[in-house]
Design a protein around this motif. Structure first.
Motif, mmCIF file in Angstrom:
data_model
loop_
_atom_site.group_PDB
_atom_site.id
_atom_site.type_symbol
_atom_site.label_atom_id
_atom_site.label_comp_id
_atom_site.label_asym_id
_atom_site.label_seq_id
_atom_site.Cartn_x
_atom_site.Cartn_y
_atom_site.Cartn_z
ATOM 1 N N HIS A 178 2.622 12.485 7.355
ATOM 2 C CA HIS A 178 2.185 11.674 8.484
ATOM 3 C C HIS A 178 0.767 12.041 8.896
ATOM 4 O O HIS A 178 0.355 13.184 8.758
ATOM 5 N N MET A 179 0.053 11.056 9.395
ATOM 6 C CA MET A 179 -1.262 11.282 9.974
ATOM 7 C C MET A 179 -1.443 10.340 11.151
ATOM 8 O O MET A 179 -1.105 9.157 11.050
ATOM 9 N N GLU A 180 -1.950 10.873 12.246
ATOM 10 C CA GLU A 180 -2.281 10.027 13.387
ATOM 11 C C GLU A 180 -3.735 9.598 13.236
ATOM 12 O O GLU A 180 -4.613 10.423 13.025
ATOM 13 N N VAL A 181 -3.943 8.302 13.327
ATOM 14 C CA VAL A 181 -5.288 7.757 13.241
ATOM 15 C C VAL A 181 -5.725 7.466 14.670
ATOM 16 O O VAL A 181 -5.113 6.647 15.350
ATOM 17 N N ARG A 182 -6.727 8.148 15.118
ATOM 18 C CA ARG A 182 -7.161 8.077 16.503
ATOM 19 C C ARG A 182 -7.240 6.639 17.019
ATOM 20 O O ARG A 182 -7.901 5.800 16.432
ATOM 21 N N ASN A 183 -6.501 6.399 18.065
ATOM 22 C CA ASN A 183 -6.471 5.094 18.750
ATOM 23 C C ASN A 183 -6.011 3.940 17.867
ATOM 24 O O ASN A 183 -6.217 2.791 18.204
ATOM 25 N N GLN B 24 0.857 -1.178 0.000
ATOM 26 C CA GLN B 24 0.000 0.000 0.000
ATOM 27 C C GLN B 24 0.899 1.236 0.000
ATOM 28 O O GLN B 24 2.014 1.178 0.510
ATOM 29 N N PRO B 25 0.426 2.377 -0.505
ATOM 30 C CA PRO B 25 1.268 3.583 -0.543
ATOM 31 C C PRO B 25 1.440 4.252 0.824
ATOM 32 O O PRO B 25 2.238 5.165 0.966
ATOM 33 N N VAL B 26 0.699 3.786 1.809
ATOM 34 C CA VAL B 26 0.766 4.307 3.173
ATOM 35 C C VAL B 26 1.103 3.145 4.091
ATOM 36 O O VAL B 26 0.539 2.056 3.952
ATOM 37 N N VAL B 27 2.048 3.371 5.013
ATOM 38 C CA VAL B 27 2.442 2.312 5.939
ATOM 39 C C VAL B 27 2.334 2.807 7.375
ATOM 40 O O VAL B 27 2.347 4.010 7.622
ATOM 41 N N GLY C 173 -2.851 4.378 15.788
ATOM 42 C CA GLY C 173 -1.450 4.514 15.440
ATOM 43 C C GLY C 173 -1.205 5.638 14.456
ATOM 44 O O GLY C 173 -2.000 6.562 14.314
ATOM 45 N N HIS C 174 -0.083 5.527 13.758
ATOM 46 C CA HIS C 174 0.348 6.571 12.835
ATOM 47 C C HIS C 174 0.561 5.979 11.450
ATOM 48 O O HIS C 174 1.042 4.864 11.309
ATOM 49 N N LEU C 175 0.226 6.764 10.429
ATOM 50 C CA LEU C 175 0.435 6.370 9.041
ATOM 51 C C LEU C 175 1.459 7.305 8.424
ATOM 52 O O LEU C 175 1.495 8.500 8.727
ATOM 53 N N TRP C 176 2.287 6.755 7.542
ATOM 54 C CA TRP C 176 3.382 7.500 6.921
ATOM 55 C C TRP C 176 3.379 7.264 5.419
ATOM 56 O O TRP C 176 3.074 6.174 4.968
ATOM 57 N N TRP C 177 3.750 8.294 4.652
ATOM 58 C CA TRP C 177 3.890 8.163 3.216
ATOM 59 C C TRP C 177 4.916 9.184 2.735
ATOM 60 O O TRP C 177 5.233 10.142 3.432
ATOM 61 N N LYS C 178 5.417 8.961 1.547
ATOM 62 C CA LYS C 178 6.408 9.879 0.978
ATOM 63 C C LYS C 178 5.732 11.196 0.624
ATOM 64 O O LYS C 178 4.623 11.208 0.094
ATOM 65 N N SER C 179 6.425 12.293 0.903
ATOM 66 C CA SER C 179 5.885 13.612 0.566
ATOM 67 C C SER C 179 5.866 13.778 -0.954
ATOM 68 O O SER C 179 6.570 13.089 -1.686
ATOM 69 N N PHE C 180 5.076 14.700 -1.402
ATOM 70 C CA PHE C 180 4.990 14.996 -2.829
ATOM 71 C C PHE C 180 6.367 15.388 -3.367
ATOM 72 O O PHE C 180 6.771 14.957 -4.440
ATOM 73 N N GLU C 181 7.097 16.196 -2.607
ATOM 74 C CA GLU C 181 8.425 16.625 -3.027
ATOM 75 C C GLU C 181 9.366 15.430 -3.171
ATOM 76 O O GLU C 181 10.166 15.370 -4.106
ATOM 77 N N THR C 182 9.287 14.485 -2.229
ATOM 78 C CA THR C 182 10.122 13.285 -2.307
ATOM 79 C C THR C 182 9.766 12.473 -3.535
ATOM 80 O O THR C 182 10.643 11.967 -4.238
ATOM 81 N N GLU C 183 8.484 12.351 -3.811
ATOM 82 C CA GLU C 183 8.039 11.622 -5.007
ATOM 83 C C GLU C 183 8.612 12.271 -6.260
ATOM 84 O O GLU C 183 9.100 11.591 -7.156
#
Length: 88
Positions: A67-72, A33-36, A74-84
């Motif tokens: 990054h995004m915190e998903v309530r209760n 998945q593009p988000v881990v 954990g946290h999700l991470w993905w490459k920034s647009f600039e990194t892409e």
């Protein structure tokens, strides 16, 4: 640390700063998945979740990841647009 880190391999240690940026980006790129989540990456690198979280936070502050915190849940991470864009 930036996306041009020159380290060649993931060291056998738990120091979050020792995980090369390009190795983290490669694992995210190859993930099903593009988000881990933090646990996925910690398992892949054999480090504690707290160490992986600290490393990912530093990459987020540097603009390499988003990054995004998903309530209760954990946290999700993905490459920034600039990194892409830099990888094209």
């Amino acid at each position: 640390m930036d996306a041009s880190d020159d380290s060649d391999s993931v060291p056998d240690c738990v120091s979050e700063a020792s995980i090369p940026t390009r190795d983290i980006l490669e694992v995210i790129r190859c993930a099903p998945q593009p988000v881990v989540n933090t646990g996925y990456l910690a398992e892949r690198f054999g480090v504690p979740i707290w160490a992986m979280y600290a490393r990912l936070e530093s990459l987020t502050e540097a603009g390499v990841l988003e990054h995004m915190e998903v309530r209760n849940r954990g946290h999700l991470w993905w490459k920034s647009f600039e990194t892409e864009l830099d990888e094209l």
